[in-house]
Design an enzyme around this catalytic site. Structure first.
Site, PDB file in Angstrom:
ATOM      1  CE1 TYR A 176       0.725   0.018   4.479  1.00 61.58           C
ATOM      2  CE2 TYR A 176      -0.821  -1.808   4.428  1.00 61.58           C
ATOM      3  CZ  TYR A 176       0.133  -1.070   5.090  1.00 61.58           C
ATOM      4  OH  TYR A 176       0.494  -1.417   6.361  1.00 61.58           O
ATOM      5  CG  ASP A 212       2.118   1.750  13.865  1.00 60.19           C
ATOM      6  OD1 ASP A 212       2.961   1.549  12.974  1.00 60.19           O
ATOM      7  OD2 ASP A 212       0.933   2.047  13.629  1.00 60.19           O
TER       8      ASP A 212
END
Length: 295
Positions: free
Chosen positions: A123, A221
């Site tokens: 992406y 993350d």
């Protein structure tokens, strides 16, 4: 442990927890000062129907780093953490930042979450893959790819444990000291995930965990930030892997339990915002649900 400061270059959202919003709170709980540069600033993560915001370009990045440098603040960082980057020029800017920070502090630890894609698809522009392979990975102390990212970075499939280890070996040959694959799913074990931590010294550990229903954003993350924190504290790969995986699992479980499932298709994917603040105790003192094993 008194001089811990992270420069974190990642995405930012106003609502929810991905990128810097997912990494900052856990790092602060573990005693790190965190200085964030937001590669993008969005209203919410891209899993929603609509998202709007601003994109930081390479000139904006240079200006921020220049300001730090002119005030002699770029010597303050013990760690660099990078995540989502949108374009090749911005990523090349990070290459320069790593080198600049290490001129001031040669022992700077660089943890890179190479955010490229998921579920077999990119992406970000494909040009970023080559920059990660040949310029970022050789500079990184630790990288934390998911399965898709591992495959794109190595140019090989990671559909079995044997093949995954070949991919990891390829990246070690780029001189990356530690590779932590955050999720591996093999076709013969569709209800299980593997997490692998591999050191360039050939020491390897893995944890097997059950898959949890739901589509989550920000877990990668969170994983990278926790791994940075725990490895700094313990300097032990097996312990760090256990604490990181157990914490992420606890956060996901709490997130799932906070929602009531709608009736209907059991395969329906839910976009769930992480219950990060509510997981403060788990982040600071995780219960070890999963033990690491040597490979």
């Amino acid at each position: 442990m008194s001089d811990l400061r992270v420069l974190s270059i990642q995405s930012h959202v106003v609502f929810g927890y991905v990128g810097n919003k997912s990494a900052t709170f856990p790092l602060q709980l573990h005693g790190f000062d965190v200085d964030g540069i937001n590669s993008v600033q969005l209203s919410n993560h891209t899993g929603y129907k609509v998202f709007k915001g601003q994109i930081l370009n390479e000139n904006d990045l240079d200006n921020l780093i220049e300001g730090l440098s002119e005030n002699k603040l770029d010597c303050k960082y013990s760690h660099l953490l990078t995540g989502y980057v949108r374009n090749d020029k911005f990523l090349l800017g990070i290459v320069n930042i790593v080198k600049q920070l290490r001129e001031k502090r040669p022992n700077l630890i660089y943890v890179c979450d190479p955010v490229l894609g998921d579920c077999g698809k990119l992406y970000v522009p494909k040009e970023l893959v080559n920059i990660f392979q040949n310029q970022i990975i050789p500079l990184a102390d630790i990288i934390t790819p998911n399965q898709t990212e591992l495959e794109f970075l190595s140019g090989m499939k990671a559909d079995t444990m044997e093949n995954a280890l070949k991919c990891i070996k390829f990246l070690h040959e780029k001189n990356c000291k530690m590779i932590v694959v955050t999720s591996l799913e093999f076709c013969d074990e569709s209800e299980q995930l593997y997490v692998i931590a591999s050191c360039i010294s050939n020491e390897k550990f893995f944890i097997q965990i059950p898959k949890l229903r739901g589509k989550f954003f920000g877990t990668g993350d969170l994983f990278a930030a926790l791994f940075l924190a725990w490895f700094t504290k313990t300097n032990d790969v097996a312990t760090t892997l256990e604490k990181t995986v157990s914490t992420v699992h606890a956060v996901i479980t709490r997130t799932l339990n906070s929602f009531k499932y709608c009736s209907g298709d059991n395969n329906e994917q839910l976009n769930l915002e992480l219950k990060l603040i509510q997981s403060k105790d788990d982040i600071e003192n995780p219960k070890i649900f999963f033990k690491s094993k040597k490979l």
